[in-house]
Motif scaffolding. Structure first.
Motif, mmCIF file in Angstrom:
data_model
loop_
_atom_site.group_PDB
_atom_site.id
_atom_site.type_symbol
_atom_site.label_atom_id
_atom_site.label_comp_id
_atom_site.label_asym_id
_atom_site.label_seq_id
_atom_site.Cartn_x
_atom_site.Cartn_y
_atom_site.Cartn_z
ATOM 1 N N SER A 198 43.860 36.777 33.623
ATOM 2 C CA SER A 198 43.342 38.127 33.330
ATOM 3 C C SER A 198 41.999 38.047 32.621
ATOM 4 C CB SER A 198 44.324 38.895 32.439
ATOM 5 O OG SER A 198 45.560 39.087 33.095
ATOM 6 N N GLN A 199 41.923 37.163 31.627
ATOM 7 C CA GLN A 199 40.667 37.031 30.881
ATOM 8 C C GLN A 199 39.549 36.589 31.825
ATOM 9 O OE1 GLN A 199 41.575 38.051 27.733
ATOM 10 N NE2 GLN A 199 43.661 37.799 28.519
ATOM 11 N N ALA A 200 39.889 35.628 32.677
ATOM 12 C CA ALA A 200 38.858 35.039 33.535
ATOM 13 C C ALA A 200 38.225 36.079 34.463
ATOM 14 C CB ALA A 200 39.455 33.897 34.356
ATOM 15 N N TRP A 201 39.070 36.822 35.168
ATOM 16 C CA TRP A 201 38.531 37.719 36.182
ATOM 17 C C TRP A 201 37.855 38.951 35.570
ATOM 18 C CZ3 TRP A 201 36.846 36.631 40.671
ATOM 19 C CH2 TRP A 201 37.427 35.603 41.419
ATOM 20 N N LEU A 202 38.394 39.479 34.461
ATOM 21 C CA LEU A 202 37.730 40.618 33.835
ATOM 22 C C LEU A 202 36.403 40.176 33.222
ATOM 23 C CD1 LEU A 202 40.859 42.440 32.349
ATOM 24 C CD2 LEU A 202 39.304 43.333 34.104
ATOM 25 N N GLU B 54 34.742 28.812 35.078
ATOM 26 C CA GLU B 54 33.479 29.494 35.397
ATOM 27 C C GLU B 54 33.261 30.669 34.451
ATOM 28 O OE1 GLU B 54 32.641 30.346 39.511
ATOM 29 O OE2 GLU B 54 30.704 31.275 38.999
ATOM 30 N N SER B 55 34.337 31.391 34.156
ATOM 31 C CA SER B 55 34.172 32.554 33.266
ATOM 32 C C SER B 55 33.709 32.100 31.879
ATOM 33 C CB SER B 55 35.467 33.362 33.186
ATOM 34 O OG SER B 55 36.487 32.642 32.508
ATOM 35 N N LEU B 56 34.234 30.985 31.407
ATOM 36 C CA LEU B 56 33.768 30.452 30.118
ATOM 37 C C LEU B 56 32.259 30.194 30.161
ATOM 38 C CD1 LEU B 56 36.600 27.857 29.298
ATOM 39 C CD2 LEU B 56 35.952 29.788 27.837
ATOM 40 N N LEU C 287 46.100 35.461 42.985
ATOM 41 C CA LEU C 287 45.351 34.966 41.812
ATOM 42 C C LEU C 287 45.742 33.531 41.389
ATOM 43 C CD1 LEU C 287 45.156 38.123 39.491
ATOM 44 C CD2 LEU C 287 43.509 37.351 41.226
ATOM 45 N N ASP C 288 47.027 33.270 41.371
ATOM 46 C CA ASP C 288 47.487 31.937 40.953
ATOM 47 C C ASP C 288 48.970 31.826 41.247
ATOM 48 O OD1 ASP C 288 47.350 29.391 39.801
ATOM 49 O OD2 ASP C 288 47.965 30.146 37.842
ATOM 50 N N TRP C 289 49.461 30.577 41.227
ATOM 51 C CA TRP C 289 50.906 30.368 41.394
ATOM 52 C C TRP C 289 51.655 30.406 40.057
ATOM 53 C CZ3 TRP C 289 53.143 30.998 45.806
ATOM 54 C CH2 TRP C 289 52.593 30.533 47.001
ATOM 55 N N SER C 290 50.987 30.693 38.949
ATOM 56 C CA SER C 290 51.708 30.637 37.661
ATOM 57 C C SER C 290 52.856 31.642 37.665
ATOM 58 C CB SER C 290 50.767 30.873 36.486
ATOM 59 O OG SER C 290 49.980 32.017 36.696
ATOM 60 N N LYS C 291 53.956 31.197 37.127
ATOM 61 C CA LYS C 291 55.184 32.000 37.197
ATOM 62 C C LYS C 291 55.090 33.246 36.322
ATOM 63 C CE LYS C 291 58.556 28.489 38.366
ATOM 64 N NZ LYS C 291 59.343 27.425 37.752
ATOM 65 N N GLY C 292 55.486 34.379 36.868
ATOM 66 C CA GLY C 292 55.574 35.603 36.069
ATOM 67 C C GLY C 292 54.232 36.237 35.785
ATOM 68 N N LEU C 293 53.184 35.763 36.441
ATOM 69 C CA LEU C 293 51.848 36.323 36.186
ATOM 70 C C LEU C 293 51.801 37.800 36.568
ATOM 71 C CD1 LEU C 293 48.808 35.768 35.477
ATOM 72 C CD2 LEU C 293 48.460 35.397 37.939
ATOM 73 N N ASP C 294 51.378 38.647 35.631
ATOM 74 C CA ASP C 294 51.103 40.059 35.962
ATOM 75 C C ASP C 294 49.668 40.129 36.468
ATOM 76 O OD1 ASP C 294 52.200 43.094 35.202
ATOM 77 O OD2 ASP C 294 50.019 42.860 35.395
ATOM 78 N N THR C 295 49.501 40.607 37.687
ATOM 79 C CA THR C 295 48.188 40.519 38.335
ATOM 80 C C THR C 295 47.316 41.749 38.130
ATOM 81 O OG1 THR C 295 49.138 41.357 40.397
ATOM 82 C CG2 THR C 295 49.030 38.959 40.143
ATOM 83 N N THR C 296 47.805 42.750 37.414
ATOM 84 C CA THR C 296 47.061 44.014 37.312
ATOM 85 C C THR C 296 45.633 43.807 36.786
ATOM 86 O OG1 THR C 296 49.181 45.011 36.733
ATOM 87 C CG2 THR C 296 47.214 46.384 36.501
ATOM 88 N N ALA C 297 45.538 43.202 35.616
ATOM 89 C CA ALA C 297 44.218 43.030 35.004
ATOM 90 C C ALA C 297 43.345 42.092 35.826
ATOM 91 C CB ALA C 297 44.389 42.485 33.584
ATOM 92 N N GLY C 298 43.917 40.974 36.239
ATOM 93 C CA GLY C 298 43.148 40.004 37.006
ATOM 94 C C GLY C 298 42.651 40.601 38.315
ATOM 95 N N MET C 299 43.513 41.340 38.983
ATOM 96 C CA MET C 299 43.097 41.964 40.253
ATOM 97 C C MET C 299 42.008 43.007 40.012
ATOM 98 S SD MET C 299 44.408 40.607 42.965
ATOM 99 C CE MET C 299 43.903 41.882 44.126
ATOM 100 N N HIS C 300 42.144 43.739 38.916
ATOM 101 C CA HIS C 300 41.081 44.699 38.599
ATOM 102 C C HIS C 300 39.749 43.966 38.471
ATOM 103 C CE1 HIS C 300 39.666 48.631 37.057
ATOM 104 N NE2 HIS C 300 38.748 47.857 36.468
ATOM 105 N N GLY C 301 39.761 42.891 37.711
ATOM 106 C CA GLY C 301 38.539 42.121 37.535
ATOM 107 C C GLY C 301 38.018 41.574 38.847
ATOM 108 N N LEU C 302 38.916 41.031 39.644
ATOM 109 C CA LEU C 302 38.488 40.424 40.906
ATOM 110 C C LEU C 302 37.872 41.462 41.844
ATOM 111 C CD1 LEU C 302 40.076 37.699 42.996
ATOM 112 C CD2 LEU C 302 39.699 39.904 44.117
ATOM 113 N N VAL C 303 38.520 42.616 41.948
ATOM 114 C CA VAL C 303 38.005 43.635 42.873
ATOM 115 C C VAL C 303 36.644 44.141 42.390
ATOM 116 C CG1 VAL C 303 38.442 45.907 43.880
ATOM 117 C CG2 VAL C 303 40.318 44.258 43.688
#
Lengths: 538, 538
Positions: free
Chosen positions: A423-427, A465-467, A353-369
């Motif tokens: 997370s906001q973007a992908w969901l 894009e999500s915006l 999803l991104d190189w940002s440090k400490g990013l929890d990918t659960t929500a973003g990955m849900h959105g992406l999938v």
């Protein structure tokens, strides 16, 4: 950067235990090979001889100052310890050559030069070595060359990516100095100068937006070689997630459908035993998959085929790649729990999803999938197949809403209920809530200093894009002016792999000298302006 | 060698105010060009993989220890920071190539290697940089190469001179290592392997002398390229004084008259306005004179033509070069005072004779110029011309005797009445006194610890030859065993540019890393054994 400093370690999610076997699809590999473009070539010359002077107002803490005209270069002699920096005026990808002349009574020894190729000032104003990085220092853009018989023409055999060229004269001899003339780059791209010039200008009188559009196009053109490279400096190869954004930007600019088709076939030629696709691949010395695997990049194959089919009208290819599309979702979908919610712990595989440090990918990955499932359903309709993911989309949409924290008004991710832009973007892109709710969530997150911000233009693209997709066109434009506009203000000729307006040394790799400053996943302002925001800007 | 140490300065006699104009003789240049040989090529492979272990008994303070067989090399992987040294078993001049294989799951970055070519252990056991020298550090035999697409064959385009090859793996990536296989050198020389093998073995059962002879021949062969180079590592060009000794050794071994003829024409093509010849010349990128001028080297042109004419029987060339021979003596003879005594102060021009520090060249130059006059008189007889220097020889012989200090029993030189080996050698070779007196003078000087010893094999040759020519054959042999034999004991595969048995770091240039260890002017033991000492050894 002290040499004693411990080099950063390879991140855990980059470590690979076992690489599944690749089941080469020879027919697809051949199709990909047959579509290989002949590159266009053209010659460019440096425009000025410069030095960099300290200027703390500038992003890189220095500004270029001309020291002489380019016409005076050939009459200037350089000896041991001298340095000269040439400025080509803009970013180029290609092969450097020059005439190495002499000034002296006795050309009695070879000349030893260090040639350094700079995309940004730091490349030529600082020592590149040692480099405190967990990726290979072999990427550093410098060469030491020894030239035996002077005067002579020098053709450097490797391709470089640069705006600046610095020559350090390591030694000549006490009896002669060198002179540089006919310095030039044989620039290369899959995009011809004619195609590049023929792109309709952006219909705007806003110079800032026009600059974003132009810089996007140079970025994309310089990454378009025999594949869509992620960056011509590094890694010089095609990555699935980057490819999708390049292809989208290409459709509204250069319209090179063939190069997209080639890359799709190259990926489809390299499925692994479990159906998944590698995150990236190598063309040379022969087609082969990288061992890198990224769940989200695998899943993005289908949407990329969909975009291609819509834009090119080439449904035949989409039909042929359909089984690959379905297989490319197996791994991603294996992460869903019985309620259809993405569980990142289901496999150890890398979720990026991104190189940002400490990013929890659960929500973003849900959105992406979920986003990918929806796109693939649309592809199915386009090529008259049954929608494969109707049920999954329903379940994931319901499950997706559970990431929404009503009291906070944002999507949260993981056990620590992390709030991140990604997370906001992908969901939002996946449409788990109505657009107004999504837009509010994104805006609230962006206003929250404690939220996890993106590091890469790749993630910023999905936020932007999500915006726009949720009705926040103005907020999208504001973000673009701040983020990509910030790079332009910082002097970018092409958009960068990563950008932190507060830290010119920011790097995912430990040392900014190993960053790429012409990076495909940052080329999307043209797509955002020409496609996503088109109606809004008219 | 600390980088802060001040680099030694260019010696005063090397500084050149004004270079006289060259009057190119196009016809001679064309003759030289037409005689250019096609080089012979052959393939050699490394014999072992080694490391150097400290051993203070050894000249270089270390000895080679095998670490694995050469067959195991290709199955060994090397990553960042690793080093491997290959031993080709003997000195070679040529082009290195190898296959760079890989071991890893992801060949995701270029490989950056430092390749160092060693003639002697120091080259590969020590850092070559920084190098505290007044000649160009561009001569240092190392390259940094970046290899983009692995696995691949690597062909290094420059010619190197080496026995050892060290690979330092600067970086690969965290995901792969490199392997080396099919490492080979395409060796080159004007001397074919067949010619080399066909040289009659030295008629001796003395293994030490046989080793001197073999090492001489390898030295000479490796310096015989498209000209007689002084050293294939440095300066890779023909110098007049070196050429004379190479030609003499060549006549009794490989008998390549054509290459000598070519070099004579190249020199004769480049007279300066005052008739003098440059001390050395460049073949590439086009024939041109070096600015270096050495009075003794100029004068040695005539004797070299004489030797060539006698050995080849080609009197036609000698006749054609006769005017050049006469002109090449003008500058040297301009140093004679009205009594026919050499006055080094007459011009500022460089009088070389040897690199030994503080050498007073007055006596030695007197001897050398007289020797040249005598040789040129013999050439005149050979080609039926009147002897040009009969009177000068008479006057110089008388004047030469004035260098003899009867009470001391040695020749002395300059206002400080310096006693040097070189003065004894050249005045003896010139025959200013009877052989017995000369031999005694040489022997007495050699026994005197305070006398100025030679530094270079070039000067040692003239001492050795002068001993043998004056009846001191046994002393000559003793000197050869000590001096050239000392190099062999120190591990020489080829004879060196300079050798000081008491100091392995001795260098005329400030830093031994810039020494040449296959140097033409040290190839004369074959000539001494096969020609000068021939009758004595039978």
């Amino acid at each position: 950067m002290a040499s004693e400093e411990k080099a950063p370690e390879v991140p855990d999610n980059q470590k690979i235990d076992k690489v599944p076997e690749t089941i080469l699809n020879k027919s697809f590999a051949q199709k990909g090979e047959d579509l290989k473009p002949s590159l266009h070539e053209w010659i460019d010359h440096p425009l000025s001889v410069i030095t960099f002077e300290s200027d703390q107002e500038e992003f890189f803490g220095c500004k270029a100052v001309p020291t002489q005209t380019i016409h005076d270069l050939s009459t200037t002699s350089y000896g041991k310890g001298d340095q000269v920096i040439l400025d080509f005026g803009s970013h180029r990808v290609g092969y450097l050559s020059f005439h190495l002349g002499v000034d002296g009574i006795n050309i009695d020894a070879p000349a030893r030069l260090r040639v350094t190729f700079g995309e940004v000032p730091y490349d030529v104003t600082e020592d590149l070595h040692p480099c405190n990085t967990w990726i290979s220092t072999s990427w550093l853009p410098d060469e030491i060359i020894n030239v035996d018989w002077l005067p002579t023409d020098v053709e450097m055999p490797r391709r470089y990516s640069f705006r600046y060229v610095k020559f350090d004269i390591i030694d000549t001899s006490a009896k002669y100095e060198v002179r540089f003339s006919d310095v030039k780059v044989r620039a290369v791209s899959a995009v011809s100068p004619a195609t590049f010039s023929a792109v309709e200008p952006l219909a705007t009188s806003d110079e800032e937006l026009a600059a974003l559009d132009r810089t996007s196009q140079v970025t994309l053109r310089n990454c378009m070689q025999t594949v869509f490279e992620d960056g011509p400096r590094r890694d010089r190869r095609v990555w699935m997630g980057d490819l999708r954004l390049q292809a989208l930007t290409n459709y509204c600019t250069f319209k090179d459908y063939t190069l997209v088709k080639r890359c799709l076939y190259l990926f489809a030629a390299l499925p692994r035993a479990d159906g998944s696709l590698p995150a990236c691949l190598f063309e040379k010395p022969k087609l082969s998959p990288a061992s890198d695997y990224i769940v989200d990049y695998d899943a993005l194959f289908g949407p990329t085929v969909y975009d291609y089919a819509v834009e090119s009208g080439d449904l035949e290819t989409a039909v042929e790649l359909w089984p690959t599309v379905l297989n490319s979702m197996i791994k991603a979908l294996s992460h869903l729990d019985d309620k259809g919610k993405f569980n990142p712990e289901a496999t150890k595989a890398w979720k990026f999803l991104d190189w940002s440090k400490g990013l929890d990918t659960t929500a973003g990955m849900h959105g992406l999938v979920l986003f990918c499932c929806k796109e693939i359903n649309k592809l199915a309709v386009l090529i008259s197949k049954p929608e494969p993911f109707s049920d999954i989309v329903k379940r994931m949409t319901v499950a997706g809403a559970s990431f929404y924290d009503s009291p906070l008004g944002v999507f949260v991710s993981g056990p620590d209920r992390q709030v991140s832009w990604v997370s906001q973007a992908w969901l939002s892109l996946a449409g788990v809530m109505d657009p107004a709710t999504c837009l509010a969530a994104i805006a609230k997150t962006m206003a929250d200093e404690k939220s996890v911000k993106p590091l890469t233009p790749y993630a910023y693209h999905h936020v932007a894009e999500s915006l726009a997709r949720c009705g926040g066109e103005e907020q999208c434009l504001k973000l673009m002016r701040e983020y990509w506009g910030g790079m332009v203000k910082a002097g970018a000729d092409t958009f960068w792999e990563c950008f932190d307006s507060a830290d010119s040394r920011s790097s995912p790799y430990g040392d900014c000298h190993n960053n790429s400053y012409c990076h495909a996943w940052s080329c999307t302002p043209s797509y955002l302006l020409r496609v996503v925001l088109k109606d809004y800007l008219i």
